[in-house]
Design a protein around this motif. Structure first.
Motif, PDB file in Angstrom:
ATOM      1  N   ARG A   1     -37.911  -8.806   3.871  1.00  0.00           N
ATOM      2  CA  ARG A   1     -37.464 -10.072   5.292  1.00  0.00           C
ATOM      3  C   ARG A   1     -38.868 -10.362   6.352  1.00  0.00           C
ATOM      4  O   ARG A   1     -39.709  -9.023   6.074  1.00  0.00           O
TER       5      ARG A   1
ATOM      6  N   LYS B   1     -36.157  -4.560   0.356  1.00  0.00           N
ATOM      7  CA  LYS B   1     -35.778  -3.364  -1.033  1.00  0.00           C
ATOM      8  C   LYS B   1     -36.619  -3.220  -2.254  1.00  0.00           C
ATOM      9  O   LYS B   1     -36.810  -4.609  -2.593  1.00  0.00           O
TER      10      LYS B   1
ATOM     11  N   ARG C   1     -37.961   0.699   6.205  1.00  0.00           N
ATOM     12  CA  ARG C   1     -37.830  -0.702   7.233  1.00  0.00           C
ATOM     13  C   ARG C   1     -38.772   0.116   8.508  1.00  0.00           C
ATOM     14  O   ARG C   1     -38.456   0.898   9.169  1.00  0.00           O
TER      15      ARG C   1
ATOM     16  N   SER D   1     -28.641  -5.346   8.601  1.00  0.00           N
ATOM     17  CA  SER D   1     -27.155  -3.871   8.332  1.00  0.00           C
ATOM     18  C   SER D   1     -27.667  -2.992   9.119  1.00  0.00           C
ATOM     19  O   SER D   1     -27.151  -2.263  10.163  1.00  0.00           O
TER      20      SER D   1
ATOM     21  N   ASP E   1     -38.844  -5.583   6.284  1.00  0.00           N
ATOM     22  CA  ASP E   1     -37.668  -4.527   5.699  1.00  0.00           C
ATOM     23  C   ASP E   1     -37.938  -5.173   3.362  1.00  0.00           C
ATOM     24  O   ASP E   1     -38.615  -5.940   4.272  1.00  0.00           O
TER      25      ASP E   1
HETATM   26  P1  TMP Z   1     -29.844  -5.269   4.719  1.00  0.00           P
HETATM   27  O1  TMP Z   1     -30.647  -5.319   6.430  1.00  0.00           O
HETATM   28  O2  TMP Z   1     -29.328  -6.313   4.563  1.00  0.00           O
HETATM   29  O3  TMP Z   1     -29.794  -3.749   5.142  1.00  0.00           O
HETATM   30  O4  TMP Z   1     -31.403  -5.690   3.452  1.00  0.00           O
HETATM   31  C1  TMP Z   1     -32.332  -5.085   3.862  1.00  0.00           C
HETATM   32  C2  TMP Z   1     -33.586  -4.871   2.821  1.00  0.00           C
HETATM   33  O5  TMP Z   1     -32.755  -5.073   1.665  1.00  0.00           O
HETATM   34  C3  TMP Z   1     -34.127  -6.916   3.130  1.00  0.00           C
HETATM   35  O6  TMP Z   1     -34.835  -7.232   3.240  1.00  0.00           O
HETATM   36  C4  TMP Z   1     -33.232  -7.735   2.249  1.00  0.00           C
HETATM   37  C5  TMP Z   1     -32.653  -6.640   0.916  1.00  0.00           C
HETATM   38  N1  TMP Z   1     -31.691  -6.916   0.428  1.00  0.00           N
HETATM   39  C6  TMP Z   1     -31.963  -7.202  -1.374  1.00  0.00           C
HETATM   40  O7  TMP Z   1     -32.626  -7.307  -1.454  1.00  0.00           O
HETATM   41  N2  TMP Z   1     -30.312  -7.233  -1.240  1.00  0.00           N
HETATM   42  C7  TMP Z   1     -29.435  -6.672  -1.406  1.00  0.00           C
HETATM   43  O8  TMP Z   1     -28.337  -7.002  -1.416  1.00  0.00           O
HETATM   44  C8  TMP Z   1     -29.211  -6.392   0.131  1.00  0.00           C
HETATM   45  C9  TMP Z   1     -27.478  -6.248   0.935  1.00  0.00           C
HETATM   46  C10 TMP Z   1     -30.302  -6.470   0.518  1.00  0.00           C
END
Ligand code: TMP
Length: 255
Positions: A204, A177, A94, A100, A175
């Motif tokens: 994001r 994942k 991030r 979240s 951010d």
């Molecule tokens: P979050 O803010 O919901 O924790 O997500 C953080 C980042 O991770 C965001 O770019 C979306 C990605 N993400 C996924 O790729 N798969 C998931 O299951 C989740 C919850 C988030």
């Protein structure tokens, strides 16, 4: 290229045996899910865009020396990858508070973080992919300390590379994942390599000028226009030929 039997169907992708041992064919579906599968919709064209965007990003990362599972794209929806043993963790990097972390720590969405923050979540839909610490990872043996080190180091390098790549096309990388896997070589060596996908489903991405969301939050937050947003990302990356205002819509560039 002939793909083998279906091995696994996930929420957005299907995995098949590849043509050679140690390979897999990944098929990108149009399915969109959020909140661990509770929200679901088929969004026509999403799979094709994610296949192309993820291919492009993995290529750029490999050019910069990041080890990945990617071998080559096969067609509009499929790519050939190395078979790895997936480490059961999601690594989130991030740069700006959103999603979240904003909720969890009471931060304002859009607030820059003091520095890039790396988080680990356990891959477990039933539990809602809970946040875990290195202490949990070591104690439960989900990854060993060397692998945790590798994942942090590689994730921060990916963040630097992708933050620059997106900034150059007017997009802020808020951010994202990542998932990693263990690659076993015939001599018994094990290496941590980047796996899964990197696409607007897993990042994001905010337009730097307007703040417009160009990622899966369009679906999560019922904003609409997901395919248009992903198409815009692909267009700015140069994957799709520019066709602003044209009547026939964007064209996927060959190759
Ligand atoms: P979050 O803010 O919901 O924790 O997500 C953080 C980042 O991770 C965001 O770019 C979306 C990605 N993400 C996924 O790729 N798969 C998931 O299951 C989740 C919850 C988030």
């Amino acid at each position: 290229m002939v793909k083998g039997r279906k091995l696994y169907e996930g929420k957005a992708k299907v995995l098949y045996e590849g043509p050679e041992p140690g390979t897999l064919v990944v098929h990108f579906k149009d399915d969109a899910t959020a909140f661990n599968g509770q929200k679901f919709e088929v969004i026509e064209g999403k799979g094709v865009l994610n296949n192309r965007i993820s291919e492009f990003i993995f290529q750029r990362l490999m050019d910069m020396g990041i080890p990945t599972h990617f071998i080559k794209r096969l067609n509009m929806r499929e790519q050939l990858v190395k078979k790895v043993e997936i480490i059961p963790l999601e690594v989130i990097v991030r740069n700006i508070a959103a999603g979240s972390i904003a909720k969890r720590l009471g931060l304002k969405e859009g607030e820059p973080l003091p520095r890039a923050i790396v988080e680990f979540c356990l891959k477990n839909d039933e539990l809602g992919d809970p946040l875990v610490t290195e202490e949990h990872i070591n104690a439960f043996g989900w990854a060993n300390p060397q692998e945790v080190d590798d994942m942090i180091h590689l994730s921060l390098r990916v963040n630097d590379i992708l933050s620059g790549l997106f900034a150059a096309i007017g997009i802020r990388l808020v951010d994202f994942k990542l998932e990693f896997g263990r690659e076993y070589s015939p001599d018994g060596m094990v290496r941590t390599i980047l796996a899964d996908e990197i696409s607007p489903d897993s990042c994001r991405l905010w337009d730097m000028k307007t703040g417009e969301k160009l990622d899966k939050d369009r679906f999560r937050r019922d904003l609409g226009g997901l395919v248009d947003a992903y198409t815009e990302v692909a267009r700015r990356l140069g994957i799709i030929s520019g066709n602003n205002g044209g009547g026939s819509g964007p064209k996927l560039v060959k190759g």
